[in-house]
Design a protein around this motif. Structure first.
Motif: not given
Length: 136
Positions: A15-34
């Protein structure tokens, strides 16, 4: 190629996401967001960390294999007879991030799991996009 590698299949979703890698990383690594886009978990982005995903249908046992902040994340995914590895790759691009998810390890006799992953990961990424849209 080894027989094992030849005998397994992979599911890949990009997917191409309109967000910087740092923001996408948060969704991949923060348990509440996951938990908002995938499943409830006790994830920590630390190599060797054992964790599990849980949903109403059951759970998946996992272990973090590698972490390269804002670039890549890999973990085992074991549940219901499936032994696989999920790898996330984040590539910065103009206006956002190219996100690639690859789950490898589906054997020929795991057609149901393979079809489930093929159908499920795009839906999970749709949910991730909605979560990201709501983050600062």
């Amino acid at each position: 190629m080894s027989q094992t590698a030849a005998a397994t299949r992979a599911v890949v979703v990009e997917r191409q996401m309109p967000h910087p890698p740092e923001k996408v990383w948060r969704a991949l690594t923060q348990s509440p967001l996951i938990g908002e886009w995938l499943m409830a978990c006790d994830f920590k982005p630390e190599p060797g960390h054992d964790f599990s995903f849980s949903a109403e249908w059951g759970s998946v046992d996992c272990k973090v294999l590698s972490v390269e902040p804002h670039r890549s994340l890999s973990y085992t995914w074991a549940g219901m007879g499936l032994e696989s590895v999920v790898t996330w790759t984040l590539t910065p691009m103009d206006g956002g991030t190219r996100l690639r998810m690859e789950q490898v390890g589906f054997t020929a006799d795991q057609e149901m799991a393979y079809r489930g992953a093929t159908a499920g990961w795009p839906r999970f990424l749709d949910k991730m996009e909605a979560v990201l849209a709501g983050l600062d």
